[in-house]
Design a protein around this motif. Structure first.
Motif, mmCIF file in Angstrom:
data_model
loop_
_atom_site.group_PDB
_atom_site.id
_atom_site.type_symbol
_atom_site.label_atom_id
_atom_site.label_comp_id
_atom_site.label_asym_id
_atom_site.label_seq_id
_atom_site.Cartn_x
_atom_site.Cartn_y
_atom_site.Cartn_z
ATOM 1 N N GLY A 39 0.816 -1.218 0.000
ATOM 2 C CA GLY A 39 0.000 0.000 0.000
ATOM 3 C C GLY A 39 0.845 1.262 0.000
ATOM 4 O O GLY A 39 0.462 2.287 -0.574
ATOM 5 N N GLY A 40 2.012 1.201 0.653
ATOM 6 C CA GLY A 40 2.886 2.372 0.721
ATOM 7 C C GLY A 40 3.709 2.568 -0.543
ATOM 8 O O GLY A 40 4.332 3.621 -0.721
ATOM 9 N N VAL A 47 2.557 1.537 -3.900
ATOM 10 C CA VAL A 47 1.819 1.671 -5.165
ATOM 11 C C VAL A 47 0.798 2.786 -5.069
ATOM 12 O O VAL A 47 0.413 3.217 -3.982
ATOM 13 C CB VAL A 47 1.106 0.352 -5.576
ATOM 14 C CG1 VAL A 47 2.103 -0.787 -5.666
ATOM 15 C CG2 VAL A 47 -0.028 0.046 -4.630
ATOM 16 N N ARG A 104 -2.265 2.789 -6.556
ATOM 17 C CA ARG A 104 -3.529 2.261 -7.040
ATOM 18 C C ARG A 104 -4.323 1.709 -5.863
ATOM 19 O O ARG A 104 -3.743 1.375 -4.833
ATOM 20 C CB ARG A 104 -3.255 1.113 -8.036
ATOM 21 C CG ARG A 104 -2.462 1.535 -9.244
ATOM 22 C CD ARG A 104 -3.308 2.415 -10.128
ATOM 23 N NE ARG A 104 -2.540 3.016 -11.230
ATOM 24 C CZ ARG A 104 -3.111 3.651 -12.238
ATOM 25 N NH1 ARG A 104 -4.419 3.783 -12.301
ATOM 26 N NH2 ARG A 104 -2.373 4.190 -13.175
ATOM 27 N N ALA A 123 -2.443 4.379 3.340
ATOM 28 C CA ALA A 123 -3.783 4.701 2.865
ATOM 29 C C ALA A 123 -4.052 3.955 1.556
ATOM 30 O O ALA A 123 -3.138 3.461 0.918
ATOM 31 C CB ALA A 123 -3.910 6.201 2.673
ATOM 32 N N GLY A 124 -5.301 3.892 1.185
ATOM 33 C CA GLY A 124 -5.650 3.292 -0.094
ATOM 34 C C GLY A 124 -5.958 1.816 -0.032
ATOM 35 O O GLY A 124 -6.001 1.141 -1.054
ATOM 36 N N ARG A 181 5.359 7.969 -3.095
ATOM 37 C CA ARG A 181 4.334 8.663 -2.343
ATOM 38 C C ARG A 181 4.619 10.146 -2.158
ATOM 39 O O ARG A 181 3.738 10.973 -2.370
ATOM 40 C CB ARG A 181 4.124 8.003 -0.961
ATOM 41 C CG ARG A 181 2.964 8.618 -0.142
ATOM 42 C CD ARG A 181 2.366 7.637 0.837
ATOM 43 N NE ARG A 181 1.997 6.425 0.134
ATOM 44 C CZ ARG A 181 0.822 6.256 -0.477
ATOM 45 N NH1 ARG A 181 -0.100 7.176 -0.425
ATOM 46 N NH2 ARG A 181 0.563 5.141 -1.115
ATOM 47 N N MET A 218 -9.016 7.382 -5.533
ATOM 48 C CA MET A 218 -8.140 6.597 -6.420
ATOM 49 C C MET A 218 -8.939 5.915 -7.517
ATOM 50 O O MET A 218 -8.529 5.887 -8.675
ATOM 51 C CB MET A 218 -7.450 5.509 -5.589
ATOM 52 C CG MET A 218 -6.170 5.959 -4.935
ATOM 53 S SD MET A 218 -5.444 4.500 -4.166
ATOM 54 C CE MET A 218 -3.792 5.100 -3.858
HETATM 55 MG MG LIG Z 1 -1.441 2.972 -1.579
#
Ligand SMILES: [Mg+2]
Ligand SMILES: Nc1ncnc2c1ncn2[C@@H]1O[C@H](COP(=O)(O)O)[C@@H](O)[C@H]1O
Ligand SMILES: Nc1ncnc2c1ncn2[C@@H]1O[C@H](COP(=O)(O)O)[C@@H](O)[C@H]1O
Ligand SMILES: Nc1ncnc2c1ncn2[C@@H]1O[C@H](COP(=O)(O)O)[C@@H](O)[C@H]1O
Ligand SMILES: Nc1ncnc2c1ncn2[C@@H]1O[C@H](COP(=O)(O)O)[C@@H](O)[C@H]1O
Ligand SMILES: [Mg+2]
Ligand SMILES: [Mg+2]
Ligand SMILES: [Mg+2]
Ligand SMILES: [Mg+2]
Ligand SMILES: [Mg+2]
Ligand SMILES: [Mg+2]
Ligand SMILES: [Mg+2]
Lengths: 218, 218, 218, 218, 218, 218, 218, 218
Positions: A154-155, A157, A159, A189-190, B9, B208
C-alpha cells in the motif's frame, strides 16, 4: 414496478453467474448449473473439493475443475480480458485463495498478473516485482500470518489495494482475525478489506474497478 | 537507490497532505502545517475539535474550520473536481464521518454527491435517491447500528461500494464492531470495508478509483 | 403447595412435547418418546440426523422423519391450525433452520406461510412477496451472512418480527455471531432475537403471539 | 410506486413519534419536536439527561420531563390504554431501563403492570407477584447481573417474554454482555431478546403483541 | 534457607529500582523513594503525569522529570553505558512508549540509538536507517496501528527483536490488541513480544540481552 | 530444605492420586498407574473414553470403568465416606460432568447426594428436592445453557455453593462461556466457580470443605 | 407457603446486612440504612467513595468510614470472631479489594490474617509467611497482573482457596480478565474463583466455609 | 540494488533452513528439501506427523524423524553447540512444543538443558532444578494451563526469559489464549512472549541471544 430494480443485477448481461459450492451437494450444484446453462454466460462454482467436483463432472463434463482454486468453470462465452489486476501473495499457503481470485477475475474479463510468495520476511522479493505490480489498475494483496505485506504494498503503489486476509496460521492467528485486523488498521492509505479467505469477493471488487478504466477496454 | 521508492508517495505532486489531528496538540499541528506551507498543495487536518481549531487558527488564519467534519482545511491549490463519488449515510448521526469523507474527497479533486439519512428502517427514502446514486463511479456507504444499508445499496448499484462502519450505537453495538462485521459478511458482492469511523480512508480509496476513470477527468 | 407452579407448564394440555435430539442416543430418544406416548399429544424430536432417525424409526415406526428440518414427528392429536405465521429466509442455506421453525409452528397449531430465499442482494424478490408477509400476525426472519434482511422486513411490516441468526457463513461470520449482533442492533423497531440457529425457539415464541389473536382461533 | 411502502411506517396514524435523544443537542431536539408538533400525536424523547431536558423545556414547556426514565414526553393525543404488559425487574438499578419501557408502552396505548425488584436471590418475592404477572398478555423481564430472573419467569408464565439485559454490573459482566448471553441461552422457551438497556425496543415489541389481542381493546 | 532466593533479585547491587507510578499518589511515591534513597542506586519512577511529578519534586527536588517519557529519574550512581540497543518506532505518537524504553535502558547502563518515525507507509525512511540499526546488539520495535514495521525490521536484521505494540489507533485497533496479535504472528523469525505500551519491559529485556555481550562492556 | 513443601501435597497420605486421562495414550496411563500401585491408595483416571479404557483394562483388570463419568477407578484403600456433598444438575446432558464430580468425591471420602435434572424451566422440581439439598455441608451446582439454576440454589441454601458451567449448548453458548459468565455474576452470594466441565475440580474443593466439618467425620 | 423460603435468607438472624453502594446516591443509602437500623444487626455499605461517605455520615454519624476498603460500617451487634481466614495479596494495589474482603469477613464473625504484597516476582516473601497462611481454615488469594500467586499458594496449602482477580493492570490485562482466566485454569487443585474485584463475595464464601468448622467456634 | 537486503537473511551462511511442514503435502516437502540439499546446511522440517514423515523418508531416507517433536532433521553440517539454553516445562503434555524448541536450538548450534515437568502445583520440583537453570544464558519457559511457571522462573533467574504458551487445556483455556495473556502480564520483569505452541520461534530467539555471548563460543 420493481422490474427495474431486478434488472440492476440479474439482467446485467455478460456477468458470469457464480455459485457458492460449500455446503451444497453435488446434486444441488448440478441442478443450479443446468438451470443456468440456457443463458449465454460463463459459469463458475467456487469451494468445490475434489470428490464433489468428480460427482458433478460425471453429469456435466463440460465443466473444468481446477484443484488449486477449488473451482469448477465453464469458460464458454467468457468476457474478453481487459486492463490489469495484480494478485500479490505473502506465502505459498495463500495460493488457494489467490487462485480463487484469479479464476474469478479472468472469467469476469480481466487480465491478471500473479505475483506470489513475496512476503516481508524477505522483502527484496517484493521489490524485484514492484515494476510489474505498478502496471496494474488495481492490486489484490492476499496474506495470512500478520498480513504486513498489505501495508508495505500500500505504501509503494499508487492504485487501490484490496486486501484479503487468509486463515493460514495458528494460535493467536485466530483463523484469520489477526491479518484482518492488521489490514483494517494499516498505516498506509488506499487499502480496503474483504472477508477472510474471500478471494471471490476481492476479484469481484477489483473487476468493477478495472472496468471503470474504459479506454483500456477493447 | 531508494529514492525511487520515496517518490512513489511523497514526490507525487498534486496530492494534498493530510494530518491526523487526534492526539496532537495545537502547537504540533501548527508546526507540521508551517513546514508544509512552502509546497503548492492544499492542506487537510482531520479530527480537530472546536477548541483546538481555534488555537491553530490564531496562528494560521488561512485555515478554515468545519465543525461537522471536524476538519481544518486550506483549499488553495485544490485539485479540480472530476468524476463523481456518492456518499450515502443511514442516519443523521453518521454525519461527522460522512463529512470527513466528503471534505477529503473534494480536496482530492472529486465531485461529491451527498445522499444522507436513507437507512433501511424507511427504505423508500433510499429508492427515491437511487438514480442519483447510480450516476457515481464509486459509492461510499456509511452506517452505524447494524449497517444493513450497505447490503441493500450493494445489491442495487453496479459500482464498487466502500463501506464505513460507524461507532454510533450502544450495548452490543460494541463501538462499531457490529456494523463492521455485518459489512464484511454482506450477501451483496462488490463491497469492501475500511476501519470504523474511517471517513478519510474511504474517501482516499474512492478518489483513487474515481480517478481511474480517465476520460471523465478535465 | 408447588403443584400450582407445576401445572403452569406441564399440565397445560394440548401443547406438544419437544425433545432436543442433539447429543442424545437413538436409544435415549426412544425411551423418552415411549414414556410420553400415553399422553394424547403430538410429539416432536428436533436435531436428529438421518442415521439416528432410522434407528429410532425401527422401534417407533409411527414417527415420520423430515430430512430438511432434521425432525421426527408424530402428528396424531396435533392442534388445529389457526392464525398465520410468516417464515421468511434470506438464502437457501437457511432452510434447515426455517423448516425446524415451520414444523414446530405447524405442530403447535399455527398456519405457516413460507417465503424463502428473498435476501437483500436481490431485494425485488422480497418486495414481490410483501403482501403475503403482511397477512401474518407475526413474522419470523431467518438469515445468515450479515442478516440485513431482518432490518428491511422490520421496516416494512407492522407486526412483531422474531429474528433468527444462522450459522451459515465463514471467516468473520464467527459461526453466526455476526448476524446475531446485526439483528440486536437493527435500525428498525419491533424486532426481538433468539439464539443462533434456534428455529424451534422462534416458532415457540411466534406461536404464543399468534394464539393471542383469539378471534382467529377456531 | 414506493408510496405504499412509505405509509407502512410513517402514515400509520396514532403511533407516537420517538426521538433518540442521546448524542443530540438540546437545539437539535427542539428542532425535531417543533417539526412534529403539527401532527396530532404524542411525542417521546428518550435518553435525555436533566441538564439537556431543562434546555429543551425552556423553549418547549409543554414537554414533561421524567428523571427516572430520562424521557421528555408530550402526552396530548396519547392512545387509550388497552390490554396489559407486565414489566418485571430483578433489582432497583434496572429502574431507568424499566421506566423507559413503561413510559414508552403507556404512550403507545398499553396498560402497564410494574413488578420491580424481584430478583432470584430472594425468589419468594417473585412468587408473591406471580398472579399479577400472569394477567398480562406479554411480559418484559429486565435484569442485569446474570439475568437468571428471565429463565425463572419464562418457566412460570404462559405468555411471550421479551428480555432486556441491562449494563448494571462489573468485571466479567462486560457491560451487559453476560445477561444478554444468558437470556439468549435460556433453558425456558418463549423468550426473545433485545439489545442491552433497550427498554424502548422491548416496549415497542410488547405493544405490537398486546395490540394483537383485539377483543381487549376498547 | 530462602535467603539465597532473595538475593537473586533484591541483593543484586547496581540494578536501579523501578517504581510503577500509575495508580499511586504523589505521597506514596515519595514514601517509597525515601525508603530507597539510602541505597547507592539510581531511581526510576514510570507513568507519572506532569501534575503528580510536581508534587513529588516539591519534596524530592533531586528527581528530574521528563515529560515525553512521563518518568521521574535520579541518575546518581547510574551504570556506565555499554553495548548498543536500537529503539525503532513507526510513528511520532509512539514516542511516549519509546522514551520510557530509552530512559529505562540508559539508566540500566546501555547505549541507546533512537530511530523514530520510520513506519512502512514510507518504507524508504527505514532503509536509510538500516546500517545504524544493524549496529545494535538487540532491537526494540515500537508500533501502533497494524505493527507491520516489526515484521519488516525482523526480516532485515540479524539480532533479537523485542516488539512493543502501542495503544495508538482507533476502532478495530482495540486499544493495541491488533498490533499485539500482528507481532505474535509475524512472518519474520526472531521476534518476541511484551505487553501493550510496555516500554519499560522491553528495555528490561533488551538490557539483559545487551549485557550478555560481555566483551563490549567497559 | 524443600522437603517440607513437598510433603504439603505428595506425602499427605490417604488422598487418592488422580490422572488426567485426556491426551494420554492407554500405554502412558498404564505406566503411570503401575508406578503408583505400590502406594496404599485408591486410583482415579478421569476423561477416558470407552476404547482407551478397554486397552488399559487388558493390562490392569483391577481398574473398573464407568462409562457415564468416563473414569477408571481402583477403589481399594478408599477413604471412609463422611459428611455430605450435594451434586445438583440442571439437565440430563450435564450428567458426565456430574458423575466425574461424584466419583471423585466418593473416592476422596465424602457422602454424595445426587439431585439431577432440576433446571429452572420447571422450578417446582428443585423445590421438591430442597430439603435434601439443605442437608449437605456444601453444594455443587452443574449447569449448561444459561446456568440460572446456580443463582436460584444460591438464594435458597445457606451453604457454600461451587458452580460448574458445562459446555452443553450451541450458538451463543460459546462452549460454556455463557454459563461461566452467568455464574460469576450471580445475584446470589455464596457462589464460587471452577472451569467449564471441571467436575473433578469442583469435587476436590467440595471435599476439602466437607472435611473441615470435623465432628461429622467417623 | 413461601414464608419458609423467605426465612432461608432474611430471617437468618445475626448475618449482617450488606448494601452495594456503587450507583446509589448518598440519599438512597441513608434511606436503606435507616430502614434497617431497627434490626439488631451490624451494617455494611461497600463501594462508597470519600465524598459520598461524608454525605451519608452527616445524617448517620454512627457509621464509620474506612477509606482503603471504601466501606461504611456500623459494628454494633457484630458477631464474635471465630476460626481463621487468611487474606493473601500479590501487590499493594490489590489492597482495596483485600480490605473489602477483610472488613466483610470481620463483620461476619471471622478472625482474619492479612498477608499482603507477597507476589511471585519475589517468591521468598510468600515462603516466609507460609506457616501463618497454613493456620487458616480457608485462604483468599487476591491478585491482579497474571494472578500466578493463586497457583503457587494452591500448591502449598491444604485448605480451600478462593481466588479474586483484580482489575489492576493495563493493555492485555483486559481489566482483570487475564487473572480471572489464569485462576480458572490453575494447575493447582482446590481453587475456586469469584468475579473480578469481588472482595465481598470471596469473604462471604470464606465465612460460610470457616463457620462449618464448628468446634473452633466459641 | 536490493541484493544487499537479500543477503541479510539468505546468504547468512551456517543458519539451517527450516520448513513449516503443516499444511504441506509430503510431495511438497520433498520438493523443497531436494532444492535445498545442494547447500552445505542442516535441514529441519517442523510439524510433520508420523504418516507424512514416512512418505517423505521413502524418498529422502537421509532425514531422521523424531516423533515427540514431530520434526524431520538432516543433521549433516550442523553447527557446533555453544553456550547454554535452558528449556523448562510445566507439565508432560508440553513436551511436543519443548522438543520442537530443543531440536531447533540444537540444530542452530546451541547446548540445551532440558528441565521438564516442574509446574508450580509442586513448586519444590522447580527449586531442585534452579542451579541448573541459572547456568543458562537464556531460559525458555513452556507452559499450558495458566502459565504461572513463567512468572515464578522469571522472578528467580537473572537471564532473559522467552515464554511459550501451549494449547494444552480445556474450557476457558481458550486454546492457549489464557497462558498467553498470563505471560504478557507477568509480574516478573525480563519476560517476552512468542505465539502459542511456537517452540521453533522461541528457540530461534534464544539462539540469537545465546550467540551474542561470544566468549563462551568454542
Ligand atoms: Mg497505496
Ligand atoms: N467463494 C465465495 N465467497 C464468497 N461469496 C461467494 C463465493 N462464491 C460465490 N459467492 C457469492 O455467493 C452467491 C451465490 O450464493 P448461492 O446462491 O448460495 O450459490 C454469488 O452470487 C456470489 O455473490
Ligand atoms: N432509547 C431508545 N433505544 C433504542 N432506540 C430508540 C430509543 N429511542 C428511540 N429509538 C429509535 O430511534 C428512532 C429515532 O432515531 P433518531 O432519528 O436518531 O431520533 C425511533 O424511531 C426509534 O425507533
Ligand atoms: N478431569 C479433570 N479436570 C481437571 N483436572 C484434572 C482432572 N483429572 C485430573 N486432574 C488434575 O490433573 C492432575 C494430573 O495431571 P497429569 O499429571 O497430567 O495426569 C491431577 O493431580 C489433578 O489435579
Ligand atoms: N513450527 C514453526 N512455527 C512457526 N514458524 C515456523 C515453524 N517452522 C518453520 N517456521 C518458519 O516458517 C518459515 C518457513 O515457512 P514455509 O516457507 O511455509 O516453509 C521458516 O523460515 C521459519 O521462519
Ligand atoms: Mg454491488
Ligand atoms: Mg417493524
Ligand atoms: Mg414461558
Ligand atoms: Mg530477525
Ligand atoms: Mg447461598
Ligand atoms: Mg491447594
Ligand atoms: Mg527475570
Amino acid at each position: 414496478a420493481y422490474a427495474k430494480i431486478d434488472t440492476a443485477r440479474t439482467q446485467r448481461t455478460g456477468y458470469p453467474e457464480v455459485i457458492y459450492g460449500a455446503g451444497k451437494t453435488a446434486q444441488q450444484i448440478v441442478g443450479i448449473v443446468q438451470a443456468m446453462e440456457k443463458r449465454q454466460q460463463p459459469i463458475l462454482v467456487t469451494r468445490v473439493d475434489l470428490e464433489k467436483s468428480a460427482a458433478v463432472q460425471e453429469i456435466l463434463p463440460e465443466l473444468a475443475y481446477d484443484q488449486t482454486s477449488q473451482t469448477l468453470v465453464r469458460t464458454a462465452h467468457a468476457l474478453p480480458a481487459v486492463g490489469n489486476i495484480a494478485i500479490v501473495t505473502a506465502g505459498t499457503s495463500d495460493m488457494r485463495v489467490a487462485e480463487e481470485a484469479a479464476v474469478t477475475a479472468e472469467l469476469f474479463g480481466n487480465q491478471v498478473t500473479r505475483v506470489y510468495d513475496v512476503g516481508v520476511a524477505g522483502i527484496h522479493r517484493l521489490f524485484a516485482k514492484l515494476p510489474l505490480i505498478r502496471q496494474a489498475n488495481v492490486v489484490i494483496v492476499i496474506a495470512g500470518m500478520e498480513g504486513a505485506l498489505t501495508s508495505v504494498v500500500g505504501g509503494l503503489v499508487d492504485r487501490p489495494v484490496i486486501a484479503v486476509p487468509t486463515s493460514v496460521g495458528y494460535g493467536t492467528h485466530l483463523n484469520g482475525l489477526t491479518p484482518l485486523l492488521s489490514m483494517l488498521n494499516s498505516c498506509s492509505a488506499g487499502i480496503s478489506v474483504v472477508n477472510i479467505d474471500n478471494g471471490f469477493g476481492a476479484a469481484y471488487n477489483a473487476s468493477m474497478i478495472n472496468h471503470l478504466v474504459k479506454e483500456e477496454q477493447p
